[in-house]
Write an enzyme that holds these catalytic residues in place. Sequence first.
Site, mmCIF file in Angstrom:
data_model
loop_
_atom_site.group_PDB
_atom_site.id
_atom_site.type_symbol
_atom_site.label_atom_id
_atom_site.label_comp_id
_atom_site.label_asym_id
_atom_site.label_seq_id
_atom_site.Cartn_x
_atom_site.Cartn_y
_atom_site.Cartn_z
ATOM 1 N N ASP A 46 0.860 -1.176 0.000
ATOM 2 C CA ASP A 46 0.000 0.000 0.000
ATOM 3 C C ASP A 46 0.907 1.240 0.000
ATOM 4 O O ASP A 46 2.099 1.148 0.302
ATOM 5 C CB ASP A 46 -0.861 -0.069 1.274
ATOM 6 C CG ASP A 46 -1.760 1.133 1.437
ATOM 7 O OD1 ASP A 46 -2.300 1.608 0.435
ATOM 8 O OD2 ASP A 46 -1.910 1.596 2.589
ATOM 9 N N ASP A 48 -0.218 5.083 0.939
ATOM 10 C CA ASP A 48 -0.431 6.000 2.066
ATOM 11 C C ASP A 48 -0.395 5.249 3.390
ATOM 12 O O ASP A 48 -1.093 4.255 3.570
ATOM 13 C CB ASP A 48 -1.796 6.708 1.929
ATOM 14 C CG ASP A 48 -1.716 7.913 1.011
ATOM 15 O OD1 ASP A 48 -0.847 8.764 1.248
ATOM 16 O OD2 ASP A 48 -2.504 7.983 0.055
HETATM 17 MG MG LIG Z 1 -2.889 2.996 3.568
#
Ligand SMILES: [Mg+2]
Length: 292
Positions: A46, A48
């Site tokens: 992922d 962020d």
């Molecule tokens: Mg995230």
Amino acid sequence: MLAHGRPGPAVPVAPACPATGGPADTYMREHGDMTTRRPADCWLTDMDGVLIHEGSPVPGAQDFIARLRDSGKRYLVLTNNSMQTPRDLQARLDRMGIAVPEEAIFTSALATAQFLDDQRPGGSAYVIGEAGMTTALYEVGYVLSDHDPDYVVLGETRTYSFEAITKAIRLVSDGARFIATNPDPTGPSNEGALPATGSVAALISKATGVEPYFVGKPNPMMMRSALNTVQAHSESTIMIGDRMDTDVLCGMEAGLETVLVLSGITRKDEIDRFPYRPSRVVDSIADLVADV
Ligand SMILES: [Mg+2]
């Protein structure tokens, strides 16, 4: 799940009961479900909360990506952000010193376009969204139209208009299929939460009585699309994320080993409240550099 007997990459299978006392042995004793896994030859991460946080790189992110690049292993940076194209995101990461090639960035907009191309090749869509979504649809050969489209596709945008939402509601009521890139109700910003795709989808659903099909995380289809994109196998792939309710959930459902980092949304004291567990928990991406 992969069918047994299907040819896979030439990666040695981990012994079922290693008795060497090495670090992997310790790891397998602590994680009994890992004994039949193959060594990781692909990493999904992922963005962020894992690589970047509130506009800054997470310490260790540059090293982690550099190590992946040097290792020659397959990897993808996954994001539910459907607003920007992979090229935009590449530039954003690059400004923070994280050098990820455009081809290694996979957004919920790309997953949505792939899904629509599989379901109804050469179709038409009315889009509420930005360049990330419209570019992805053009690239799979979709026509963007507000005249009797096959789909209404809702992506992330910061420029919602009453007219566009009204149009979407009327088209869905008239029979257009309703697709949304991701269910996130809010998104992060330096000033606080922003309403995101899930909230606007709720508005359209309330007005039409029609729920959208959400393609992005936690739909495990996002993981499967990512695996197909890099031609990787679930049983030798690790998913890294900062959220139990999206990253770990869909990684687990897609059959991947999951690593939760504590540099983002989910706090350590929240993990046990979920009915599923990550394979591992680490403080941050810095703790995974040596594992690549
Ligand atoms: Mg995230």
